[in-house]
Design an enzyme around this catalytic site. Structure first.
Site, PDB file in Angstrom:
ATOM      1  CB  CYS A 132      -0.876   0.017   1.241  1.00  0.00           C
ATOM      2  SG  CYS A 132      -1.816  -1.481   1.453  1.00  0.00           S
ATOM      3  CD  GLU A 149       6.912  -9.684 -13.359  1.00  0.00           C
ATOM      4  OE1 GLU A 149       6.656  -9.734 -12.152  1.00  0.00           O
ATOM      5  OE2 GLU A 149       8.042  -9.383 -13.788  1.00  0.00           O
ATOM      6  NE  ARG A 153       4.728   1.640  -1.206  1.00  0.00           N
ATOM      7  CZ  ARG A 153       5.950   1.452  -0.748  1.00  0.00           C
ATOM      8  NH1 ARG A 153       6.968   2.035  -1.322  1.00  0.00           N
ATOM      9  NH2 ARG A 153       6.169   0.678   0.291  1.00  0.00           N
ATOM     10  CE  LYS A 195       9.584  -1.693  -9.120  1.00  0.00           C
ATOM     11  NZ  LYS A 195      10.014  -2.680 -10.112  1.00  0.00           N
ATOM     12  CD1 TRP A 249      -1.052  -5.232  -4.416  1.00  0.00           C
ATOM     13  CD2 TRP A 249      -0.927  -6.406  -2.511  1.00  0.00           C
ATOM     14  NE1 TRP A 249      -0.724  -6.521  -4.735  1.00  0.00           N
ATOM     15  CE2 TRP A 249      -0.628  -7.270  -3.601  1.00  0.00           C
ATOM     16  CE3 TRP A 249      -0.908  -6.934  -1.221  1.00  0.00           C
ATOM     17  CZ2 TRP A 249      -0.324  -8.616  -3.414  1.00  0.00           C
ATOM     18  CZ3 TRP A 249      -0.598  -8.281  -1.044  1.00  0.00           C
ATOM     19  CH2 TRP A 249      -0.309  -9.092  -2.149  1.00  0.00           C
ATOM     20  CE  LYS A 298      10.108  -8.747 -15.548  1.00  0.00           C
ATOM     21  NZ  LYS A 298      10.935  -9.069 -14.523  1.00  0.00           N
ATOM     22  CG  HIS A 332      14.577 -34.890 -17.019  1.00  0.00           C
ATOM     23  ND1 HIS A 332      14.804 -36.239 -17.080  1.00  0.00           N
ATOM     24  CD2 HIS A 332      15.750 -34.293 -17.317  1.00  0.00           C
ATOM     25  CE1 HIS A 332      16.082 -36.455 -17.384  1.00  0.00           C
ATOM     26  NE2 HIS A 332      16.671 -35.289 -17.535  1.00  0.00           N
ATOM     27  CG  ASN A 360       2.385  -0.562   3.583  1.00  0.00           C
ATOM     28  OD1 ASN A 360       1.987  -1.688   3.296  1.00  0.00           O
ATOM     29  ND2 ASN A 360       3.562  -0.100   3.214  1.00  0.00           N
ATOM     30  N   GLY A 361       0.816  -2.727   5.782  1.00  0.00           N
ATOM     31  CA  GLY A 361       1.369  -3.793   6.623  1.00  0.00           C
ATOM     32  C   GLY A 361       0.257  -4.726   7.062  1.00  0.00           C
ATOM     33  CD  GLU A 378      13.732 -11.225 -14.639  1.00  0.00           C
ATOM     34  OE1 GLU A 378      13.424 -11.963 -13.695  1.00  0.00           O
ATOM     35  OE2 GLU A 378      13.332 -10.060 -14.730  1.00  0.00           O
TER      36      GLU A 378
HETATM   37  C1  G6P Z   1       7.769  -8.064  -6.302  1.00  0.00           C
HETATM   38  C2  G6P Z   1       8.027  -7.298  -7.581  1.00  0.00           C
HETATM   39  C3  G6P Z   1       9.162  -7.953  -8.355  1.00  0.00           C
HETATM   40  C4  G6P Z   1      10.399  -8.064  -7.485  1.00  0.00           C
HETATM   41  C5  G6P Z   1      10.110  -8.781  -6.168  1.00  0.00           C
HETATM   42  C6  G6P Z   1      11.266  -8.632  -5.202  1.00  0.00           C
HETATM   43  O1  G6P Z   1       7.244  -9.312  -6.597  1.00  0.00           O
HETATM   44  O2  G6P Z   1       6.854  -7.252  -8.365  1.00  0.00           O
HETATM   45  O3  G6P Z   1       9.457  -7.178  -9.504  1.00  0.00           O
HETATM   46  O4  G6P Z   1      11.394  -8.748  -8.171  1.00  0.00           O
HETATM   47  O5  G6P Z   1       8.969  -8.207  -5.532  1.00  0.00           O
HETATM   48  O6  G6P Z   1      11.373  -7.283  -4.854  1.00  0.00           O
HETATM   49  P1  G6P Z   1      12.696  -6.568  -4.410  1.00  0.00           P
HETATM   50  O7  G6P Z   1      12.286  -5.137  -4.246  1.00  0.00           O
HETATM   51  O8  G6P Z   1      13.097  -7.193  -3.095  1.00  0.00           O
HETATM   52  O9  G6P Z   1      13.719  -6.758  -5.451  1.00  0.00           O
END
Ligand code: G6P
Length: 613
Positions: free
Chosen positions: A2, A493, A27, A608, A74, A490, A509, A100-101, A486
């Site tokens: 949040c 997500e 966020r 994020k 969130w 991408k 496998h 937030n939390g 990765e």
């Molecule tokens: C969330 C974000 C990702 C990020 C992950 C870890 O899932 O959407 O993009 O890689 O958190 O976040 P950090 O800030 O610890 O790299």
């Protein structure tokens, strides 16, 4: 998660709150709300949806007031709807709170208060806390600030909160534990936010609150901070280095695209002042005092989540290859809950873009309690993880706003490469010629990434062909295996296409069963030690009619003949390939998501900065 923003001063709060919430929208974005006090009237507006929906919802209603709070949510407790949106009311509705939390013991607190006649309108843990605070004001006949302190001593969990009360129209109360909180100090005004992005255009002077601190922010007075144990603290004012342009889209359609295109610069910034191939120097000032720990380390443990975890996997290959130190790469969430074995001579490297990820933070505390040395690789300066580690190196990628991480990943890998090279040099585990060769190759990476970006049109063309796929497979070996993971992350997500990354040889496998003429298989098949092996894997896919889209080295012939499409990238040393090969995969996901009409910068259900476990 949040986003929190609050203002007290001489200006109208509402425009500042809305602009701040828009900056923080990355966020969390399932609902939003604001509250302002105008002449002893508390006006609260909140609704499901994005900040833009809130603005429409408010319309011409009264938004006056020079004190106010705002929130983007969130959802954790309770679905995203108008009632669960913040601010949440106290029982009398005279005070409101944004949060937030997660209040972990909200269940028992709620039950106990229900028995005492409290009626709760929402499903949130936040409402329980603001009820509790008001209850304390009334029962114990204490001032609001003291009630906040007493209540927070009863709370288990993480919080950053701001409280606005009709009875105290000249004061805001903020507190934090586990979740971040920054206070900006201007001329006769204060700004409070979950990170510095809403503050930077008004003031550069900020105080990062520490855990279990409460800030008493009174109009026209000095900022007062004390701990929940009632110990006064002197606020430590720091200067923000963030630039406003970094928070704008700068002509790009999306932050994600802007951030992909920023990579030649951001990779350079991660190296700036830290490397000179001419002089054969790698110098990471932030960890200089801890170099001995690295040299004596029996083991390195990477802890991270998401994309940062993938960077950690590249780090594993780098440190084992160059510095000959055994490495383990751990999901922070698994590490913290499984009684891990950590030795005092372990070096734990925590990687985090935001520096706020709750699981990573908790894993750091656990490793610290076992005596290990904790090194941070964070992007956000002054973040909780940066402060919780013994030492570290910032990635200097600049603010990353798009939820899907791009430039942060390449910056993390750059810093990891520098670290591994430095340790290898100190340990003598790398030959002088190889060391010098890698330094000059690393310096050449930004220009090579620039060349990959020129392939955008072709990548868009390929995206158009595969945009309607329902599944995708990403394959790579060695240094390209983390890139495959990765690439798949991408795609899933931001476009919601199911995608999996695999070490190419593992395909047989299991995932091979999925391959048919509908299945695009993205293969990183650049020149290097496992090139021939990857060629065999491509043949295995072709034999089952799978579609091959390969990332190849410029001038490649063999894979080109087999693949349906290829994207050429400039040749570089095998260990540096991830920095270049990930870029076309980022662009590919971006274009596919845009073509599918997805909200690239704010994908559904994601956030994020994940400040809850
Ligand atoms: C969330 C974000 C990702 C990020 C992950 C870890 O899932 O959407 O993009 O890689 O958190 O976040 P950090 O800030 O610890 O790299």
């Amino acid at each position: 998660m949040c986003g929190i923003v609050a203002y007290i001063g001489e200006k109208q709060a509402y425009p500042i709150l809305i602009k701040g919430l828009q900056r923080l929208e990355y966020r969390g974005y399932d609902s939003a709300g604001v509250a302002m006090i105008d002449n002893k009237t508390l006006n609260v507006y909140k609704c499901k949806g994005k900040v833009g929906d809130l603005v429409t919802f408010i319309g011409d209603n009264n938004t006056s007031g020079t004190i106010g709070i705002g929130h983007t949510r969130w959802a954790t407790h309770g679905v995203p709807n108008d009632v669960n949106a913040h601010p949440q009311y106290s029982a009398s509705k005279n005070m409101v709170m944004i949060h937030n939390g997660i209040i972990e013991n909200y269940g028992p607190l709620k039950e106990e208060m229900k028995k005492r006649g409290h009626v709760f309108l929402s499903d949130t843990d936040t409402e329980v806390l603001i009820h509790l605070i008001e209850d304390i004001v009334q029962k114990e006949q204490v001032k609001l600030g003291e009630a906040v302190r007493i209540a927070l001593n009863q709370v288990v969990g993480a919080y950053s909160i701001v409280i606005l009360s009709k009875e105290n129209p000249n004061e805001l109360f903020a507190a934090k534990k586990g979740s971040p909180m920054v206070i900006g100090i201007g001329e006769n005004e204060f700004f409070i936010a979950s990170d510095a992005t809403p503050i930077v255009e008004y003031t550069k002077n900020v105080v990062y609150m520490e855990d279990e601190e409460i800030a008493y922010i009174e109009r026209g007075k000095e900022l007062k901070i004390k701990t929940i144990k009632n110990k006064a603290k002197t606020p430590y004012v720091q200067e923000l280095e963030m630039k406003l342009e970094a928070l704008e889209k700068g002509g790009y359609d999306h932050f994600m695209l802007k951030e992909i295109y920023e990579q030649p610069r951001s990779i350079k910034d991660s190296m700036r002042g830290r490397i000179s191939s001419q002089m054969g120097i790698v110098n990471l000032g932030g960890i200089a005092e801890y170099e001995k720990k690295f040299m004596n380390a029996k083991r390195i443990i990477f802890i991270a989540c998401g994309t940062s975890w993938h960077a950690g996997l590249v780090g594993e290959y780098l440190f084992e290859d160059l510095a000959r130190i055994p490495v383990e790469v751990e999901y922070a969430s698994e590490f913290r809950y499984r009684n891990p074995i950590v030795y005092e001579d372990d070096v734990v490297i925590a990687i985090s873009q935001s520096g706020e990820t709750a699981d990573t933070l908790a894993a750091i505390e656990l490793a610290k309690s076992k005596g290990a040395t904790i090194i941070g690789i964070c992007n956000v300066v002054g973040s909780s993880i940066a402060r919780a580690t013994h030492a570290g190196s910032y990635t200097h990628a600049g603010p990353e706003i798009g939820v899907a991480s791009t430039k942060a990943f390449t910056a993390q890998v750059t810093v990891l490469t520098l670290m591994a090279l430095r340790v290898a040099f100190l340990k003598g585990s790398i030959s002088s010629s190889r060391y010098h060769e890698l330094l000059s190759e690393l310096e050449a990476i930004p220009a090579k990434v620039e060349r990959v970006l020129l392939k955008n049109d072709k990548i868009k063309f390929i995206a158009d062909i595969y945009k309607n796929s329902t599944n995708a497979l990403y394959l790579g070996r060695g240094y390209s295996f983390p890139v495959a993971l990765e690439g798949a992350l991408k795609l899933k997500e931001i476009s919601y296409i199911h995608a999996e990354g695999y070490p190419a040889a593992e395909m047989k496998h299991g995932p091979i069963a999925l391959i048919d003429e509908e299945m695009p298989v993205f293969v990183i098949a650049t020149k290097g030690a496992s090139y021939e092996k990857v060629v065999s894997n491509i043949q295995e896919v072709k034999a089952r009619k799978g579609k091959i889209i390969a990332i190849v080295t410029e001038g490649d012939k063999q894979v080109k003949e087999m693949a349906d499409y290829t994207i050429e990238i400039p040749e570089t040393d095998e260990i540096l390939v991830p920095l270049v090969s990930v870029v076309p995969l980022q662009l590919l996901s971006y274009h596919i998501a845009v073509m599918r009409g997805c909200n690239v910068d704010q994908p559904r259900n994601l956030a994020k900065s994940v400040t809850v476990e």
